[in-house]
Write a protein that holds these residues in place. Sequence first.
Motif, PDB file in Angstrom:
ATOM      1  N   GLN A 133       4.312  13.370  -2.592  1.00  0.00           N
ATOM      2  CA  GLN A 133       5.032  12.478  -1.699  1.00  0.00           C
ATOM      3  C   GLN A 133       4.174  11.271  -1.377  1.00  0.00           C
ATOM      4  O   GLN A 133       2.963  11.385  -1.244  1.00  0.00           O
ATOM      5  CB  GLN A 133       5.371  13.268  -0.414  1.00  0.00           C
ATOM      6  N   CYS A 134       4.808  10.102  -1.241  1.00  0.00           N
ATOM      7  CA  CYS A 134       4.077   8.927  -0.753  1.00  0.00           C
ATOM      8  C   CYS A 134       3.735   9.186   0.711  1.00  0.00           C
ATOM      9  O   CYS A 134       4.583   9.590   1.494  1.00  0.00           O
ATOM     10  CB  CYS A 134       4.927   7.670  -0.882  1.00  0.00           C
ATOM     11  N   ALA A 135       2.475   8.964   1.061  1.00  0.00           N
ATOM     12  CA  ALA A 135       2.014   9.345   2.385  1.00  0.00           C
ATOM     13  C   ALA A 135       1.568   8.136   3.215  1.00  0.00           C
ATOM     14  O   ALA A 135       0.785   8.271   4.151  1.00  0.00           O
ATOM     15  CB  ALA A 135       0.868  10.358   2.268  1.00  0.00           C
ATOM     16  N   GLU A 136       2.035   6.949   2.827  1.00  0.00           N
ATOM     17  CA  GLU A 136       1.698   5.748   3.595  1.00  0.00           C
ATOM     18  C   GLU A 136       2.994   4.954   3.730  1.00  0.00           C
ATOM     19  O   GLU A 136       3.634   4.660   2.717  1.00  0.00           O
ATOM     20  CB  GLU A 136       0.648   4.938   2.830  1.00  0.00           C
ATOM     21  N   PHE A 137       3.371   4.601   4.952  1.00  0.00           N
ATOM     22  CA  PHE A 137       4.638   3.897   5.135  1.00  0.00           C
ATOM     23  C   PHE A 137       4.653   2.612   4.316  1.00  0.00           C
ATOM     24  O   PHE A 137       3.790   1.759   4.485  1.00  0.00           O
ATOM     25  CB  PHE A 137       4.896   3.597   6.614  1.00  0.00           C
ATOM     26  N   CYS A 138       5.643   2.467   3.407  1.00  0.00           N
ATOM     27  CA  CYS A 138       5.655   1.323   2.509  1.00  0.00           C
ATOM     28  C   CYS A 138       6.984   0.572   2.566  1.00  0.00           C
ATOM     29  O   CYS A 138       7.205  -0.359   1.805  1.00  0.00           O
ATOM     30  CB  CYS A 138       5.348   1.787   1.087  1.00  0.00           C
ATOM     31  N   GLY A 139       7.885   0.957   3.463  1.00  0.00           N
ATOM     32  CA  GLY A 139       9.165   0.277   3.571  1.00  0.00           C
ATOM     33  C   GLY A 139      10.262   1.281   3.864  1.00  0.00           C
ATOM     34  O   GLY A 139      10.004   2.469   4.057  1.00  0.00           O
ATOM     35  N   ALA A 181      12.613   2.984   2.318  1.00  0.00           N
ATOM     36  CA  ALA A 181      12.858   4.252   1.629  1.00  0.00           C
ATOM     37  C   ALA A 181      11.559   5.015   1.368  1.00  0.00           C
ATOM     38  O   ALA A 181      11.477   5.837   0.462  1.00  0.00           O
ATOM     39  CB  ALA A 181      13.603   4.003   0.328  1.00  0.00           C
ATOM     40  N   HIS A 182      10.541   4.738   2.190  1.00  0.00           N
ATOM     41  CA  HIS A 182       9.235   5.398   1.999  1.00  0.00           C
ATOM     42  C   HIS A 182       9.352   6.922   1.928  1.00  0.00           C
ATOM     43  O   HIS A 182       8.758   7.567   1.063  1.00  0.00           O
ATOM     44  CB  HIS A 182       8.288   4.982   3.126  1.00  0.00           C
ATOM     45  N   SER A 183      10.154   7.491   2.821  1.00  0.00           N
ATOM     46  CA  SER A 183      10.229   8.956   2.843  1.00  0.00           C
ATOM     47  C   SER A 183      10.984   9.504   1.626  1.00  0.00           C
ATOM     48  O   SER A 183      10.950  10.690   1.357  1.00  0.00           O
ATOM     49  CB  SER A 183      10.889   9.437   4.130  1.00  0.00           C
ATOM     50  N   LEU A 184      11.664   8.610   0.874  1.00  0.00           N
ATOM     51  CA  LEU A 184      12.364   9.047  -0.338  1.00  0.00           C
ATOM     52  C   LEU A 184      11.548   8.688  -1.585  1.00  0.00           C
ATOM     53  O   LEU A 184      12.086   8.571  -2.681  1.00  0.00           O
ATOM     54  CB  LEU A 184      13.750   8.396  -0.408  1.00  0.00           C
ATOM     55  N   MET A 185      10.249   8.506  -1.423  1.00  0.00           N
ATOM     56  CA  MET A 185       9.375   8.182  -2.553  1.00  0.00           C
ATOM     57  C   MET A 185       8.546   9.413  -2.903  1.00  0.00           C
ATOM     58  O   MET A 185       7.401   9.552  -2.486  1.00  0.00           O
ATOM     59  CB  MET A 185       8.476   6.982  -2.186  1.00  0.00           C
ATOM     60  N   GLY A 186       9.173  10.311  -3.636  1.00  0.00           N
ATOM     61  CA  GLY A 186       8.489  11.549  -4.012  1.00  0.00           C
ATOM     62  C   GLY A 186       8.208  11.599  -5.500  1.00  0.00           C
ATOM     63  O   GLY A 186       8.502  10.660  -6.241  1.00  0.00           O
ATOM     64  N   ILE A 227       0.842  -1.202   0.000  1.00  0.00           N
ATOM     65  CA  ILE A 227       0.000   0.000   0.000  1.00  0.00           C
ATOM     66  C   ILE A 227       0.878   1.253   0.000  1.00  0.00           C
ATOM     67  O   ILE A 227       1.775   1.394   0.828  1.00  0.00           O
ATOM     68  CB  ILE A 227      -0.950   0.021   1.214  1.00  0.00           C
ATOM     69  N   HIS A 228       0.635   2.128  -0.980  1.00  0.00           N
ATOM     70  CA  HIS A 228       1.259   3.451  -1.020  1.00  0.00           C
ATOM     71  C   HIS A 228       0.134   4.476  -0.925  1.00  0.00           C
ATOM     72  O   HIS A 228      -1.048   4.124  -1.009  1.00  0.00           O
ATOM     73  CB  HIS A 228       2.016   3.663  -2.330  1.00  0.00           C
ATOM     74  N   SER A 229       0.500   5.737  -0.798  1.00  0.00           N
ATOM     75  CA  SER A 229      -0.532   6.772  -0.811  1.00  0.00           C
ATOM     76  C   SER A 229      -0.034   7.974  -1.597  1.00  0.00           C
ATOM     77  O   SER A 229       1.062   8.473  -1.375  1.00  0.00           O
ATOM     78  CB  SER A 229      -0.897   7.168   0.619  1.00  0.00           C
TER      79      SER A 229
HETATM   80 CU1  CUA Z   1       5.347   4.308  -1.060  1.00  0.00          CU
HETATM   81 CU2  CUA Z   1       5.414   5.095   1.140  1.00  0.00          CU
END
Ligand code: CUA
Length: 332
Positions: A192-198, A200-205, A157-159
């Motif tokens: 920005q991805c707004a759902e913790f997905c792993g 590097a989640h915070s680097l998923m822009g 799940i991503h957001s």
């Molecule tokens: Cu994709 Cu967080």
Amino acid sequence: MSQPTSSRSNLAEALSGWPPPVLDPHGPFSNTVTSLTWVLIALVTLIFALVCAALWVALYGSDTLRARLGGEGVVKWFGLVVPAGVLFLLLAWGLTLAAGLTTIQGDELRMRVSGNIYWWRVSYLDAAGKELHADANELHIPVGRPVVIDMVSEDVIHSFWVPKLGGKMDMIPGRTNRLKLQADRAGVYGGQCAEFCGGAHSLMGFVVVAHEPEDWQRWNAARLARQQPQPAPAAAPVDDEVLRGSRLFGEAGCAACHRIAGTSAQGLSGPDLTHIGSRQSLGAGILPNHRGTLIGWIGDSQSIKPNNRMPAYRSLQAAELHALAAYMESLK
Ligand code: CUA
């Protein structure tokens, strides 16, 4: 579109500053969300003030006031009826607003974005939902026209969230959600991805580039033309370094994961590189895109974005990295 000259990525530029993006709407759909946010902030502030006043009365008020505060009437009204009423009204209003964020009129631009660990696959669709052309980590939209995006995920799940242009929508494997975006002004907007997905989640822009309608039409026509078979390497003018880079691209096995439209590279597990030379950012919104960052990314993306799916190519020589980066830059 001019290339960024700053050492920060466009994403960092677009998501920083004051007011925070979530309170700085640039389109009708984000306006809706911001209105709801302000009403909630005002209401919460009012309730907090009332609770503070009641606490003050309970601690320092006269006996008469304290007796009244502890009476059954106050508990019934302020403990039950008012909170239930306020929550019900907010829920009803919120649901009405949210319905407007996903209702399809029929004249919107259609797109599909799918979440991947840790990047975004971007497709531009025709009215029937067929893919016309593809990109990654960057969306180009016309100003003033709503865009309907089908949201899917290929792993977890991503957001998807562009705070200045619209609401936030989860991307759930096996399901298609929809979200509408619209920009009222040309510019670059950060997402920005707004759902913790792993890891590097915070680097998923990603970035959304809004063009004036005529500019967008021209851009779209060029993208459609670029889908046709291309002489290798894909773009002219060709210099020796670009040619060497395109050869290395094949030899190093890049085509196993990456697609370049019009060439034999048709890998689909990594980001589409057909237009990487014209993208604003690298590594899903985290780096400005130029020769130096391209070389760094190809040589050792793992030290920039740990656990992304692209292996480090430490065996490549400096000249080879330069040639590959030159080839990437030529892919507009
Ligand atoms: Cu994709 Cu967080």
